[in-house]
Enzyme design. Structure first.
Site, PDB file in Angstrom:
ATOM      1  N   SER A  44      65.451  28.451 -16.295  1.00  0.00           N
ATOM      2  CA  SER A  44      66.203  27.199 -16.371  1.00  0.00           C
ATOM      3  C   SER A  44      67.685  27.509 -16.582  1.00  0.00           C
ATOM      4  CB  SER A  44      65.654  26.411 -17.558  1.00  0.00           C
ATOM      5  OG  SER A  44      66.330  25.197 -17.675  1.00  0.00           O
ATOM      6  N   GLY A  45      68.560  26.803 -15.860  1.00  0.00           N
ATOM      7  CA  GLY A  45      69.998  27.069 -15.965  1.00  0.00           C
ATOM      8  C   GLY A  45      70.630  26.559 -17.249  1.00  0.00           C
TER       9      GLY A  45
ATOM     10  N   CYS B 288      56.947  15.344 -33.184  1.00  0.00           N
ATOM     11  CA  CYS B 288      56.713  14.278 -34.154  1.00  0.00           C
ATOM     12  C   CYS B 288      55.286  13.777 -34.055  1.00  0.00           C
ATOM     13  CB  CYS B 288      57.639  13.115 -33.845  1.00  0.00           C
ATOM     14  SG  CYS B 288      58.903  12.939 -35.052  1.00  0.00           S
TER      15      CYS B 288
ATOM     16  N   ASN C 205      60.601  29.482 -27.700  1.00  0.00           N
ATOM     17  CA  ASN C 205      61.795  28.653 -27.890  1.00  0.00           C
ATOM     18  C   ASN C 205      62.027  28.231 -29.339  1.00  0.00           C
ATOM     19  OD1 ASN C 205      59.367  27.344 -26.814  1.00  0.00           O
ATOM     20  ND2 ASN C 205      60.404  25.443 -27.305  1.00  0.00           N
TER      21      ASN C 205
END
Ligand code: PLP
Length: 777
Positions: A223-224, A352, A173
Site C-alpha cells: 500500500s502506498g 471497538c 500493523n
C-alpha cells in the site's frame, strides 16, 4: 466576549506518531503527483506523446517496485491499495482451488483456509467472503501466535497439508512484530508444496528488506499510503505462474490483470518514494540503525514519564518503527485524549466492541486483558527526524506532568513523602467525582476545607486511581462504603479500608461503628460528618436486604426539618430509566416499595440521585426526572398503587432483564427505549455567529483537567470535566436557562453531557459538534 481557543494561542506543532495508520505525503512525492495532474496528465494507454510520457512514468515505477521487493521474475500489478491486492490474491487462489476441487474427487478431505491470528481484518474477512461467495465451504482457521506474536509453526505443519490457501503477514500493523519468512517458507513447503501463500507486506515496505523471488510466496500486497505516497495507490507482487484471476475487468489495462485507467498521480508519487528507497535520489529516509535509536529515545522518554509502563511488543522481534504499550490504570481512550491534548497523534490500535475497546492482536498473543484494553500504539515512518523525536519526548514528559498535576499518577521518581507534595499545585478538587467503569459507577466526595473524603461503591478498576488521589492530595478517608453487596461486580472496599482505615471498625458494608444518630421525622438515622456536611445512612432494602442509601446533606437542626440534600447515593434502588431488580434471593419487591416512599419523603423530588449504575450515560437523575418516564415509580410516589400491585408489575419488569441483558448481569431493566433528546449542535461558524449576537453564551470545556492544562486558552471556557458533571448540575440547579455550550476533543463527550443536561431541564444547552478536533483545522 470570549473566543474559541486556537492553535495561535497555544502553538503546539503536531507530532504525528501514527504512521502505521497512514502517513503524510512527502512534499517531493506530492510535487510529482501534482505535476502529473497539471502537466504530464496523459492516459498511459494513449499512443500520443502525452500518453507515452505517462506510460513512461508507469513503467519506471514498475521497474523500481520490482527492484525494491526483489522480484526479477513475477508480476507487479498496480492497485488502489492493499485491500484490493488482498482481494485479488484470495480470489485468484480460491478460484484456482475450486477448479482443482471440481476436477478431483475430494476423497473426504476436509479443506481449510489458514490465516494468522494477528492479520489485518482485511485478510480473514476477505477469506470468509470469497469462501462463501464461491461456495468452497472450506473451514477458515486461525493460526495461533505465541506471546511474542510469532506464528505457531507446529500448527501450520499440521494444518497446511489440507490448506487451499495460507495467509500470513510480514510485519504486524499493531505491534510491528515480524515473522520469520524463511522458516515459514520451509514449514509450508515441506508440508504442502502447492498451496497458495499470500504474505501481507504492507507494514514491511521501507522498514525491512524484501527478497520475494527467493521465497515461494505467491502473492504480496502493498500500500502506498503507509509510506508517504497518497491514498489510493498500491501494488501487488504475483509470483511467476501463480494462478491469477482479474478482480476488476474492463479496458484491459495492466495487461488485462487489473482494468481501469491507472492512477498516474499516485504512481508518480510512489516513484519518488521508490527512488529514495533505491538511493536514486536524495533520501528523506533514515537508515534502520537511526530508526532504532529513535525507538530507544522514545522508549526511555515513556519509561521516565510513566515508570509503570508495560511494553506489549518485544523490540527484539519488531521493526523499530512501532511501539505498543499500556499504562496501568489508564484506558487507551484516556491516553489517546491526553496525547491528543499534547498534540501527539497516537492510536489505540484496537477494534471497538460494544463496551470495551480492546486489541484482538494482543488478545491473540495472550496478553492480560488490561494490557489489551489499555493498548496504545506509537508508530513512525522512516522519514521521521531527530527534531520531531526530541519534541515528541518533551511532549510525553509534559503529558505525564499533567497527569501528576491532576493527581492521577504519583511521582514515583521523586523521593518526596506525601507531606511534601505541593498540593497547591494540583488542580482544584472539592466536591463530587464520578468514576465510571462500563455501566457501573463509583463516587468520591471530597470536602476540601476539612481535607476529608468518602468513597461510595468502590469498583476495583478505580481502586489504584483513588488511592493515588488520596495520597497525592493528602486527603483523610473518612469511610469507604458499599450501598449493598454487589452481585455483578467485586467491590474493592476491604482492600482500600485496609490501606487507609486500618484502625476503623465498620459493618459489612463499611459503615463505621459507633456513629452518632439523629431523629428525622420520627426515625433514628446514623450519620457521619464530612467537614460541615453530614452523610446519613438510610436502610433502603428491596434490591437486596442489605441495601442502604447515603444522603449527603446539611446538618439537621430539628427532627421536623426537611433535609437540605446535596446528593443521594441510593445504590440500585432507583437507576436511570429503571428500578433496581428485585429477583435476587435476598430481594424483596414489597421492601423496595417502602424504601422508594421513604427515600422520596427524605430527599424530595428534585435532589440529585447518584446510583451505582449508569447504563445509558446519563450521569445522574432525580425522582422528578425519573417520574417523567417511569410510570411504575410515579405510581409508587403518588401512592396510586399498593405494595402488592407494585410487586406484580415489578416481577414482569424484571423478567425483561434476562431477555435484554445478554451476558452482563444488569441490575435493573431499562424501561424506555433510551432515546435521547436532540440537543443544539454548533459548528465553529455557527457558534462564532451565536456568540457575536449573544453575550450570555457560556462555553464549558468538559475535558479532564490533565487534557485542559496541556492545551487551552486562558480566555476560554470554564473547565467542567465529565467526571465532575454531576457537581456542575447540582451547583447550577437555578441556572437551567443559561445557554451552556459544551466542548471537548472530538464532540462525543460534549454530546453525551449536553444530552444529559438537557434531560435534567437545561433547556438551552448545546455542544460543539466535532469538538476542538474540527475547530482547529
Ligand atoms: N494490511 C495491513 C497490515 C495494514 O496495516 C493495512 C492498513 O491498515 C492494510 C492491510 C489495508 O491497506 P489499505 O489501506 O491500503 O487497503
Amino acid at each position: 466576549m470570549t473566543n474559541l481557543p486556537t492553535d495561535a494561542n497555544q502553538p503546539l506543532s503536531l507530532i504525528y506518531l501514527d504512521a502505521n495508520a497512514t502517513t503524510q505525503v512527502l512534499p517531493q512525492a506530492a510535487a510529482a503527483a501534482l505535476s502529473t495532474m497539471e502537466t504530464l496528465f496523459g492516459n498511459p494507454s494513449s499512443s500520443h506523446v502525452t500518453g507515452l510520457q505517462a506510460k513512461q512514468i508507469m513503467d519506471k515505477t514498475r521497474q523500481q517496485a520490482k527492484q525494491i521487493v526483489g522480484a526479477d521474475s513475477g508480476k507487479i500489478i498496480f492497485t488502489s491499495g492493499a485491500t484490493e491486492g488482498i482481494q485479488t490474491a484470495i480470489l485468484s487462489a480460491l478460484i484456482n482451488a475450486k477448479k482443482n476441487l471440481n476436477n478431483t474427487i475430494s476423497n473426504g478431505k476436509d479443506y481449510c483456509l489458514l490465516y494468522g491470528a494477528t492479520e489485518h481484518k482485511a485478510v480473514p474477512e476477505s477469506l470468509k467472503h470469497w469462501n462463501e461467495i464461491l461456495e468452497i465451504n472450506a473451514e477458515v482457521k486461525e493460526i495461533p501466535v505465541d506471546e511474542l506474536g510469532q506464528l505457531d509453526m507446529d500448527f501450520i505443519a499440521k494444518e497446511v497439508p489440507n490448506a487451499l490457501m495460507i495467509c500470513t503477514m510480514a510485519v504486524n500493523n499493531e505491534t510491528g512484530v515480524y515473522q520469520n519468512i524463511n522458516l515459514l517458507d520451509k514449514t509450508i513447503r515441506a508440508n504442502n508444496p502447492n498451496t497458495a501463500w499470500m504474505v501481507d507486506c504492507v507494514q514491511a515496505l521501507g522498514k525491512t528488506s524484501l527478497n520475494l523471488n527467493q521465497t515461494s510466496i505467491d502473492y504480496a500486497p502493498f500500500s502506498g499510503h503507509k509510506l508517504y505516497a497518497p491514498k489510493g495507490i498500491g501494488f501487488m507482487y504475483v509470483k511467476e505462474n501463480a494462478p491469477f484471476t482479474a478482480f476488476i475487468a474492463g479496458g484491459g489495462q495492466e495487461s488485462g490483470l487489473r482494468s481501469g485507467t491507472e492512477n498516474l498521480p499516485g504512481l508518480a508519487a510512489l516513484s519518488v518514494i521508490f527512488s529514495m528507497l533505491l538511493g536514486e535520489s536524495e533520501s528523506s529516509f533514515a537508515p534502520v540503525e537511526t530508526l532504532e535509536l529513535f525507538r530507544q529515545q522514545i522508549v526511555s522518554a515513556l519509561t521516565k514519564a510513566f515508570p509503570e509502563i508495560v511494553f506489549n511488543n518485544s523490540f527484539e522481534h519488531s521493526v523499530a518503527t512501532t511501539i505498543n504499550f499500556a499504562i496501568p490504570g489508564f484506558s487507551s481512550k484516556e491516553i489517546m485524549d491526553l496525547f491528543d491534548a499534547a498534540n501527539i497523534r497516537v492510536s489505540s490500535g484496537s477494534a471497538c466492541s460494544s463496551k470495551v475497546t480492546r486489541s484482538f492482536v494482543l488478545d491473540a498473543m495472550g496478553l492480560p486483558a488490561w494490557q489489551s484494553e489499555s493498548a496504545i500504539r506509537m508508530s513512525f515512518g522512516p522519514a521521521m527526524t531527530q527534531t520531531q523525536i526530541d519534541i515528541a519526548c518533551n511532549r510525553i514528559a509534559s503529558a505525564a506532568q499533567a497527569l501528576l498535576q491532576s493527581c492521577l499518577t504519583l511521582d514515583l521518581n521523586s523521593t518526596d513523602t506525601m507531606d511534601s507534595h505541593n498540593i497547591n499545585d494540583k488542580a482544584e478538587l472539592d466536591g463530587l467525582v464520578q468514576f465510571k467503569v462500563g455501566g457501573s459507577c463509583s463516587w468520591l466526595y471530597v470536602d476540601k476545607k476539612s481535607n476529608s473524603a468518602v468513597f461510595i461503591d468502590p469498583l476495583p478498576e478505580v481502586s489504584n486511581r483513588l488511592q493515588t488521589l488520596l495520597t497525592c492530595r493528602g486527603l483523610k478517608l473518612v469511610a469507604v462504603i458499599d450501598s449493598h453487596g454487589h452481585a455483578d461486580h467485586e467491590s474493592c472496599r476491604t482492600s482500600i479500608a485496609k490501606e487507609f482505615l486500618a484502625q476503623q471498625q465498620a459493618d459489612t458494608l463499611g459503615w463505621p461503628d459507633n456513629t452518632p444518630t439523629i431523629n428525622i421525622h420520627g426515625n433514628q438515622y446514623q450519620y457521619i460528618s464530612l467537614g460541615k456536611k453530614w452523610l446519613i445512612k438510610v436502610p433502603t432494602p428491596g434490591h437486596t436486604d442489605d441495601s442502604i442509601s447515603l444522603i449527603l446533606c446539611e446538618p439537621v437542626q430539628a427532627s421536623t426539618d426537611n433535609l437540605v440534600v446535596h446528593y443521594a447515593f441510593c445504590g440500585d434502588l432507583i437507576l436511570m430509566d429503571s428500578l433496581g431488580r428485585t429477583n435476587f434471593s435476598t430481594s424483596s419487591a414489597p421492601d423496595m416499595y417502602t424504601s422508594l416512599q421513604l427515600l422520596k419523603s427524605l430527599i424530595g423530588n428534585d435532589s440529585l440521585i447518584c446510583p451505582s449504575h449508569d447504563y445509558n450515560n446519563e450521569f445522574t437523575t432525580s425522582i422528578s426526572a425519573e417520574m417523567s418516564r417511569n410510570s411504575l415509580l410515579t405510581q409508587v410516589i403518588e401512592n396510586s398503587i399498593n405494595s402488592k400491585e407494585f410487586s406484580i408489575q415489578k416481577y414482569i419488569m424484571d423478567k425483561r432483564i434476562i431477555d435484554e441483558s445478554g451476558s452482563e448481569i444488569m441490575c435493573g431493566a431499562l424501561i424506555g427505549d433510551c432515546d435521547k433528546k436532540p440537543v443544539r449542535e454548533y459548528d465553529s461558524a455557527s457558534l462564532a455567529e451565536a456568540m457575536k449576537h449573544s453575550n450570555t453564551i457560556k462555553l464549558i470545556d468538559i475535558r479532564e483537567p490533565h487534557e485542559y492544562v496541556l492545551q487551552h486558552d486562558e480566555s476560554f471556557a470554564e473547565n467542567v470535566p465529565l467526571t465532575r458533571l454531576v457537581q456542575f448540575v447540582q451547583e447550577h440547579q437555578q441556572d437551567k436557562q443559561t445557554q451552556f455550550v459544551l466542548v471537548c476533543r472530538s464532540g462525543s463527550r460534549s454530546h453525551l453531557a449536553a444530552q444529559a443536561l438537557s434531560r435534567l431541564g437545561f433547556d438551552q444547552v448545546g455542544h460543539l459538534k466535532g469538538g476542538y478536533a474540527l475547530h482547529q483545522y
